[in-house]
Design a protein around this motif. Structure first.
Motif, PDB file in Angstrom:
ATOM      1  N   MET A 176      11.270  17.530   0.599  1.00  0.00           N
ATOM      2  CA  MET A 176      12.086  18.282   1.563  1.00  0.00           C
ATOM      3  C   MET A 176      11.920  19.784   1.355  1.00  0.00           C
ATOM      4  O   MET A 176      11.826  20.561   2.321  1.00  0.00           O
ATOM      5  CB  MET A 176      13.565  17.887   1.451  1.00  0.00           C
ATOM      6  N   ARG A 177      11.823  20.187   0.110  1.00  0.00           N
ATOM      7  CA  ARG A 177      11.598  21.612  -0.195  1.00  0.00           C
ATOM      8  C   ARG A 177      10.238  22.054   0.336  1.00  0.00           C
ATOM      9  O   ARG A 177      10.106  23.105   0.955  1.00  0.00           O
ATOM     10  CB  ARG A 177      11.687  21.843  -1.699  1.00  0.00           C
ATOM     11  N   GLN A 178       9.211  21.231   0.131  1.00  0.00           N
ATOM     12  CA  GLN A 178       7.860  21.543   0.594  1.00  0.00           C
ATOM     13  C   GLN A 178       7.812  21.605   2.120  1.00  0.00           C
ATOM     14  O   GLN A 178       7.223  22.532   2.693  1.00  0.00           O
ATOM     15  CB  GLN A 178       6.892  20.492   0.081  1.00  0.00           C
TER      16      GLN A 178
ATOM     17  N   GLU B  29      14.038  12.861  -7.142  1.00  0.00           N
ATOM     18  CA  GLU B  29      13.256  14.061  -7.433  1.00  0.00           C
ATOM     19  C   GLU B  29      12.115  14.231  -6.432  1.00  0.00           C
ATOM     20  O   GLU B  29      11.859  15.320  -5.931  1.00  0.00           O
ATOM     21  CB  GLU B  29      12.702  14.018  -8.858  1.00  0.00           C
ATOM     22  N   GLY B  30      11.410  13.131  -6.150  1.00  0.00           N
ATOM     23  CA  GLY B  30      10.299  13.186  -5.211  1.00  0.00           C
ATOM     24  C   GLY B  30      10.750  13.527  -3.797  1.00  0.00           C
ATOM     25  O   GLY B  30      10.112  14.321  -3.100  1.00  0.00           O
TER      26      GLY B  30
END
Length: 75
Positions: A70-72, A64-65
């Motif tokens: 990666m999204r950020q 999850e982290g």
């Protein structure tokens, strides 16, 4: 005559800033994990946890982290 630049050949065309040292170290660890055949998320996260690079907030990598980071970084 002006020289034509090929913007589609620029690998950093969407980069707004240079990556930090930590981001470069993370990229190296991800590349090393891929090179070792760790292509699925659980294996990639396990490889990152076996490496020297840690999340900036400390602790261990989680799926999850890593996905959230990666999204950020992709924005």
């Amino acid at each position: 005559m002006a020289t034509y630049r090929f913007p589609h050949l620029d690998p950093h065309q969407s980069r707004e800033r240079e990556p930090s040292d930590w981001e470069m170290a993370l990229a190296g660890a991800i590349e090393a994990a891929f090179g070792q055949g760790h292509h699925e998320l659980p294996a990639l996260v396990a490889a990152l946890n076996a490496s020297r690079i840690r999340p900036q907030e400390g602790g261990a990598w989680t799926e999850e982290g890593f996905t959230a980071l990666m999204r950020q970084l992709g924005n």
